[in-house]
Scaffold this active site. Structure first.
Site, PDB file in Angstrom:
ATOM      1  N   VAL B 130       1.197  -1.502  -0.388  1.00 46.90           N
ATOM      2  CA  VAL B 130      -0.117  -0.403   0.188  1.00 46.90           C
ATOM      3  C   VAL B 130       0.737   1.490   0.155  1.00 46.90           C
ATOM      4  CG1 VAL B 130      -1.861   1.107   1.552  1.00 46.90           C
ATOM      5  CG2 VAL B 130      -1.556  -1.476   1.280  1.00 46.90           C
ATOM      6  N   LYS B 203      -5.892  -2.235  -2.197  1.00 49.60           N
ATOM      7  CA  LYS B 203      -5.307  -1.454  -0.767  1.00 49.60           C
ATOM      8  C   LYS B 203      -6.226  -0.384   0.517  1.00 49.60           C
ATOM      9  CE  LYS B 203      -2.296   0.202  -4.535  1.00 49.60           C
ATOM     10  NZ  LYS B 203      -1.853   1.469  -5.144  1.00 49.60           N
TER      11      LYS B 203
END
Lengths: 435, 435
Positions: B130, B203
């Site tokens: 992420v 994410k």
């Protein structure tokens, strides 16, 4: 997991409140409940609001509390060097884990604390000591360990950022903006530690130590406060598309002998408005990190205040509690790189200089000659009418240099002040950040 | 400490380079040298620049490499669901520690991976999955563990941020901005995963899981891409002092029965220019976190690219290597809170709606009546001449609502489209962030 809390001021009270409100969540995250074993205060019976703790937990015997066998973790939110240092060294030697928000102590004597922790086998965590609630030490200590940090530039003092933001927004002078900050509670009655840069310098030392795996103490940090920043400086910065911030800067470099060094400094500087740090307003903090592979990173948040600081303290309490339950301790600080700390005169900086000069031929040549004699290269020159004095006989020269050793730049300004054609040096500021 | 590298594309090559360049520093930080035991690739003999590794380290037998006894840490930078999932489950079951950048796999099947790690006793780290180089998972996993996170709002896809930034700066339409992004290498030949929000949704699932101690998978995330964002939307946003960003939002809430919930969604939204996320330009990423005690925090940096991703991977490699040397593993993910994931229709959002309406008495009353029927409260109404059509007979109505269930807002817009006096709904966008 039993906690001893040293200090019960603004931060301490918030720690108690959060421990109470979040007790179920914290127990789930740790795997065991957290319990307050005692709270050391200077005076009993003081009004501390309606804290959700038993009055009997309070004691004035901090050392006795620390030494108790049933205490696992010591939380220190007293601040200052003594008695905090003796208490924490005692706690660490006794094998307790310590969570502290004490930047002054860490910057002054972090080495002794880290050694005591290594001997005792407990953890020493201090996320709250720099930039309050912003998770910063853990990313520097851990997330960026596979990278090479080249520079850390931070706004780490909320009081001065509030003052400079106010000066930028309203054109107020320093004294007026300080009064506003005091009235609104952003500046303390004695604001010296903030406005003279002592607070920022302690944080700079901690950041530099972590970023460069090198021991840097508060005394290694070049420090200038914001008391000399004038409304004219702010106007000069604005004319350049810049704003003025009190920055702490820790930068990797190479000295003339080829040895790797680090320079650590705190001073006001102009930065372009397009720089991510420029939009950090009011009392917010932010730290901008430049690393080889990661590139540019910024961390932003509240740098002070009871609740934000308590949040950082509790994050550390969860971490050290988990470590104790697992029977481990965190990786200790590393200072293997042991870079030499470079004196300020050798730090590479850029200057912005505004001069009020006589308006006659040859002036620019004379001024430029001074820069050349000190081997300072000029990036831009702008000439206008004398700043703020329309109709007066004279001109304004605004010069921005390329990077040069700070000592050469300072010597250049000194010599400019002595030139007959220079009526006054109206503004001198360092410039940071590429436009 | 011996490493198996799975994949040797852009990120893998940077990992190899950093391991080589920083080998002395990494060894000092870990306490033991890092060595590459093997590199699994699909095809041998492909040109991979002048990588500083022995050609013999390459193999096409990933599974064989993973199973080797002398491999301690497996680094996966292949991406995609299979065969990455089988490989990592195998590695974790065998007690290896795993570092992965694979957001799709974590969002799809993170639970299985975490369980395999718990069984095998190794670590599972995924900072690079992420927001690339931005240290984010560790702060969420650890630094904020003493606090209560209420909302995470992120710009986590660089491609769409580049496109929206270009549309904002130049007034270009979506197709034109996408072409520019493709030409500059910011968008892939098939940009679907980015522009339709799949990448951001994966994410978002990872961020929500960490922030709320709750298992959230990609399928739980409401997802809208940016392909429908028009130049008219961008102009509408600018007229409101806003800019449009593709946001991932994970928010804590309470459903009508009083049960705590979390809503997780990815969609374009208007945010005020004063919001810290508004100035995140180009392909940069940033994540804005709101917590009870810490207040507002933001993390900013490069979200993609070989070197930034490799920096995050290596930070994790250092951490898991230290853990292995110390004979410990990191605290595992906690999902104790187990909040219900709320459907999008129940998420509380605000809408900005621009209407091209007939210019006659009673129009505002009719329009306002539609909002009222759906129990949607109007915050502001602005009336002007028809947008972009001066001289035409008609008027523009711009309405911003207070928060309401998303389904009620969507139903309101549907009904508006059917009104005879509404010629067209020129722009509908959600609004996030307080001005």
């Amino acid at each position: 997991m039993r906690l001893a809390l040293l200090g019960c001021g603004t931060v301490g009270q918030e720690v108690v409140r959060l421990l109470h409100e979040q007790s179920a969540d914290l127990a789930a995250r740790i795997g065991a409940p957290l319990e307050i074993a005692g709270i050391a205060v200077r005076r009993l019976g003081r009004d501390r609001g309606d804290l959700p703790v038993d009055e009997e937990l309070f004691t004035t015997d901090a050392l006795g509390l620390i030494k108790r066998d049933d205490v696992d973790v010591v939380i220190e939110v007293v601040g200052g060097i003594e008695p905090a240092r003796s208490w924490l060294v005692e706690a660490l030697h006794a094998g307790k884990s310590v969570v502290t928000a004490n930047k002054a102590l860490l910057a002054e004597d972090g080495v002794a604390l880290h050694e005591a922790a290594a001997e005792g086998g407990g953890d020493l965590y201090y996320e709250a000591s720099v930039a309050g609630a912003i998770p910063l030490l853990r990313p520097l200590r851990e997330s960026l360990h596979g990278d090479r940090i080249n520079r850390v530039t931070g706004i780490v003092n909320g009081t001065t950022n509030f003052i400079l933001s106010a000066m930028d927004a309203t054109g107020a002078g320093f004294a007026e903006a300080l009064d506003e900050a005091t009235a609104l509670g952003y500046a303390e009655a004695d604001p010296t530690a903030d406005i003279e840069g002592f607070d920022a310098a302690a944080k700079a030392a901690i950041l530099a130590s972590l970023a460069f795996h090198t021991r840097v103490g508060a005394a290694d940090v070049h420090r200038e406060g914001i008391t000399e920043v004038t409304a004219a400086d702010v106007a000069s910065a604005q004319a350049m598309g810049c704003t003025i911030k009190l920055l702490c800067i820790a930068a990797r470099g190479v000295d003339p002998t080829g040895r790797e060094t680090v320079s650590v400094r705190v001073h006001p500087a102009m930065i372009p408005r397009s720089h991510p740090l420029a939009s950090v307003g009011d009392a917010f903090n932010a730290v901008f990190v430049e690393a080889d592979a990661a590139g540019q990173l910024m961390f932003y948040g509240q740098g002070a205040g009871g609740a934000p600081t308590a949040s950082a303290v509790l994050g550390d309490v969860v971490a050290v509690s988990r470590n104790r339950l697992a029977g481990v301790r965190a990786a200790s600080e590393s200072s293997y790189a042991d870079l030499a700390v470079r004196p300020m005169g050798e730090a590479l900086t850029r200057y912005h200089v505004s001069l009020d000069v006589a308006d006659r031929p040859g002036v620019l040549a004379s001024v430029a000659g001074v820069f050349a004699r000190h081997d300072v290269s000029i990036a831009t020159v702008r000439q206008g009418s004398a700043g703020g004095s329309p109709g007066r006989d004279g001109a304004e020269l605004v010069i921005v240099t390329h990077v040069a050793p700070d000592a050469a730049l300072a010597a250049t300004v000194d010599e400019l002040r002595g030139l007959e054609i220079v009526r006054s040096v109206t503004s001198v500021l360092r410039v940071e950040g590429d436009a």
